[in-house]
Design a protein around this motif. Structure first.
Motif, short mmCIF file in Angstrom:
data_model
loop_
_atom_site.label_atom_id
_atom_site.label_comp_id
_atom_site.label_asym_id
_atom_site.label_seq_id
_atom_site.Cartn_x
_atom_site.Cartn_y
_atom_site.Cartn_z
N THR A 146 36.40 53.44 37.27
CA THR A 146 36.59 52.01 37.05
C THR A 146 36.26 51.64 35.59
O THR A 146 35.50 50.71 35.35
N THR A 147 36.86 52.36 34.66
CA THR A 147 36.51 52.10 33.25
C THR A 147 37.20 50.87 32.68
O THR A 147 36.72 50.30 31.71
N CYS A 148 38.33 50.50 33.24
CA CYS A 148 39.00 49.30 32.72
C CYS A 148 39.80 48.66 33.85
O CYS A 148 40.11 49.29 34.85
N ASP A 149 40.11 47.39 33.65
CA ASP A 149 40.86 46.65 34.67
C ASP A 149 42.17 47.34 35.00
O ASP A 149 42.56 47.43 36.17
N GLY A 150 42.87 47.78 33.96
CA GLY A 150 44.19 48.35 34.17
C GLY A 150 44.16 49.60 35.02
O GLY A 150 44.89 49.73 36.00
N LYS A 152 41.62 50.69 36.91
CA LYS A 152 41.01 50.37 38.21
C LYS A 152 42.05 49.87 39.21
O LYS A 152 42.08 50.31 40.36
N CYS A 348 33.95 50.21 27.63
CA CYS A 348 33.85 49.60 28.95
C CYS A 348 32.43 49.12 29.24
O CYS A 348 32.23 48.34 30.16
N ASP B 149 37.61 42.87 31.89
CA ASP B 149 37.40 43.44 30.56
C ASP B 149 37.31 42.35 29.50
O ASP B 149 36.46 42.40 28.60
N LYS B 152 34.05 40.24 29.84
CA LYS B 152 32.91 41.12 29.57
C LYS B 152 32.71 41.35 28.07
O LYS B 152 31.59 41.26 27.57
N LYS B 153 33.81 41.62 27.39
CA LYS B 153 33.68 41.90 25.96
C LYS B 153 33.60 40.61 25.13
O LYS B 153 32.95 40.58 24.08
N GLN B 171 31.95 46.68 41.13
CA GLN B 171 33.40 46.70 41.24
C GLN B 171 33.88 47.14 42.62
O GLN B 171 35.07 47.23 42.89
N THR B 350 37.83 46.81 43.63
CA THR B 350 38.78 47.81 44.08
C THR B 350 38.20 48.57 45.24
O THR B 350 37.08 49.06 45.11
N THR B 380 44.98 41.25 33.68
CA THR B 380 45.38 42.52 34.27
C THR B 380 45.03 42.65 35.75
O THR B 380 45.88 43.06 36.55
N PRO B 381 43.80 42.30 36.18
CA PRO B 381 43.48 42.52 37.61
C PRO B 381 44.43 41.76 38.54
O PRO B 381 44.96 42.34 39.49
N ILE B 384 48.22 43.02 38.24
CA ILE B 384 48.55 44.26 38.96
C ILE B 384 48.45 44.02 40.47
O ILE B 384 49.31 44.46 41.24
#
Lengths: 427, 427
Positions: A146-150, A152, A348, B149, B152-153, B171, B350, B380-381, B384
């Protein structure tokens, strides 16, 4: 790089590849490789091994994996440094990196993923949907994270096409995050024991830790030589070594890289290099570059610069830290793996200031004249963190160039212009 | 909606707002509000309260917050449902939602965030950089979370402009994730105790849990009335109620919403509605819509459809689940908060299949003829997950329209055409 002599088509058919699409993909790589790699002068002789590996990228190595499976072993695909190769190997598996570096089947991909998804994710999904990656097709299990939204969310869709196990990587690095990550490591052990039909033992895990550390130590040696001026190996060749590390046979790769390191150390002693001593030295930092994504390195080095180090997953993040080899029992070894893998400084995490320190430290250690930040477009974590990296570089007096790109060749002209101007400034 | 009679400029100056920019922003909202809201016919009388709230959005409510601070209270800003308002209130704080729904200072924003960042993040960063949000400027602390992401950043950069505390949302939703989330709840308590100078007790927490549950219960009542045909309240008005819930005084808001619910229940009994009984009924699902983002609702309802329910953070996810009120001690209450907040079905998890179930269940309960998936571009979440939502809707025989949009008005013409075609199909 010649076409392989062996006819691998029956093997590819058995793996379920789309032969027509695969032919098209395979015919493109040698052209790219020749243009980027075989036009270089004064290459270390040892790189001949990588020329061979690349010529057999979907051939001999796949045959080895198929034979390995036939002998009762497993093949496990990964997309990220956070998946411990040691556990896969301890349980009789071969670990192969599945990140893809070329545009493929984007039409099909964009039916299930948004157009504004990063190229790495689109690429692996395209390779899978298009059935052109024998590594992906050979996998008994794919391990995501689960390092990034895409990624994941894309793994949810990938899970409909292949068996996928997702590790939950925490987003901070505090003691409670380590607890979560430790349970994820154990959950991976359980899943891989099921898939492989084998049991993790102190013996097989210790051996695997040693093997993978040896691979890292070899890469550390190879890369340490790049501190020298003139630099004894191009950035492109050093990048290739890490790219190949993700899927090559581990002990063979280690031996070959150590051989190259011997050669580089001799070159350094003799003052021999691949670029003039006054060539602008560049550190590259950002998102990973998978085969055949050599674009930015090629642009930099054809413009007269030389990449002397990379703070990337296909770079220092891959090999710079070792797993502690002192624990003697399985629990202690799993602790050591937990610590090592949580210690990678990926964007991340929040905060991720240790990465800024790494970038500046490496730039200084490798005598970089400037930093190229190269991030995939739509990679939100790295693209936002680029602001902080830029500020840290400015504070350290290091000029930076920021590149946001993808896997297409469309921006090469524009990139060349920008890179040339940047290198001129460094001279 | 008239300009407020009181001169709030000294208060805004004291908060550090950029008065010129703030004037420009404030003058735009009444026009948008008039066009979207005051042109509606047969509105429930109770909505007059929200007209007043909107006319005083940066006036009276801000004065209340400033007075609250002067009396020793705190103001805590949040961007997400996952931050427990109960803890903020128990410690004498007022919780205000800081998500922004309009484009502001994007030029400045894009110097630190990539252009391909979702509108919500760009907007809140623009409001902060441009100093036009009195809610943000009134905050003693901003509490972020690791839901995506981008946020968070971006919180790392926001932390340079304001005091920020980030909660790590896991997550996945397994027992070990709950453990992590429970420690995050406790960490928030500690931080808020420091900021407020107060101590969390079973008494103040129980009272806050009851108050916030009462708010949710009132919204549940209001929204339950929307199951009727004809529908007694427009989707736009129902959306506004949830949008205002994020920053209004809690007991007053609850009383006013219950009053509207009384009115709606009477309307339902009398068979009165705001749209013809045969108007196409739409469920909206996707990313949240903050004031003044009413675009898609306005397009749907001006085209003759009616939004009867929303599976969104500015919708059912906000009010549909209550915190268990049975625990009597603080630890038990924190457990109840942990469970309640982890039970929100955001695409950041997820897998997140429970959301698909919610969407289909709500569409059926509210007799929706079709589903509009409305996601912010670059989210993105949700973008997708839209693939999975679309598949679930198809399996349930529910037509869907997918909209990826932002806060600009540029796509209204195109959206209207698409929405009109979709509604025709539903008739």
């Amino acid at each position: 790089m010649n076409q392989p002599a062996t006819d691998y088509r029956p093997m590819w058919t058995a793996l379920g590849l789309d032969l027509e699409g695969h032919d098209a993909l395979l015919s493109a790589i040698p052209v790219l490789y020749h243009d980027a790699y075989l036009t270089q002068t004064s290459r270390p002789e040892g790189m001949g091994y990588f020329d061979f590996v690349m010529s057999e990228i979907h051939g001999l190595r796949i045959k080895e994996l198929v034979d390995h499976k036939a002998a009762g072993g497993t093949v496990v695909g990964t997309f990220c440094l956070y998946v411990p190769e040691e556990i896969i190997r301890a349980l009789g598996g071969q670990c192969v990196g599945l990140c893809a570096g070329a545009e493929w089947a984007y039409g099909e991909v964009e039916r299930i993923l948004p157009q504004n998804t990063c190229a790495l994710i689109k690429s692996f999904m395209g390779f899978k949907l298009g059935k052109v990656c024998p590594y992906a097709e050979a996998c008994d299990l794919v391990v995501g994270e689960t390092t990034c939204d895409g990624k994941k969310k894309a793994y949810e869709l990938l899970g409909e096409l292949a068996p996928v196990h997702v590790m939950e990587l925490p987003q901070m690095k505090r003691p409670e995050d380590r607890v979560l990550w430790r349970t994820e490591i154990e959950r991976l052990v359980t899943r891989l024991e099921e898939v492989s039909g084998r049991k993790l033992t102190a013996e097989n895990l210790a051996r695997a830790i040693k093997e993978v550390n040896d691979k890292r130590r070899a890469l550390q040696r190879l890369n340490a030589a790049r501190k020298a001026s003139p630099v004894p190996i191009s950035g492109k060749d050093a990048l290739l070594a890490v790219q190949v590390a993700f899927y090559d046979d581990v002990p063979r790769f280690t031996a070959m890289v150590n051989k190259i390191a011997d050669e580089l150390e001799a070159r350094v002693a003799a003052g021999e290099g691949v670029a003039p001593a006054n060539a602008p030295r560049v550190l590259v930092t950002g998102t990973p570059m998978s085969v055949p994504n050599w674009k930015v390195y090629d642009v930099i080095e054809k413009a007269g610069g030389v990449v002397v180090m990379e703070e990337m997953c296909t770079g220092s993040r891959y090999y710079s830290k070792l797993v502690d080899e002192s624990p003697r029992d399985t629990a202690g070894m799993l602790d050591a793996l937990t610590d090592k893998y949580l210690d990678i400084n990926c964007a991340c995490f929040t905060p991720n200031t240790a990465r800024l320190d790494d970038v500046i430290r490496l730039a200084n250690e490798y005598h970089a004249d400037g930093i190229v930040q190269c991030d995939l477009q739509f990679c939100t974590p790295y693209q936002i963190e680029a602001t902080s990296v830029g500020r840290a570089a400015q504070a350290a007096g290091l000029p930076t160039l920021r590149i946001d790109t993808d896997y297409s060749a469309n921006d090469i002209g524009q990139l060349s212009t920008r890179v040339e101007a940047f290198l001129e400034m460094l001279e």
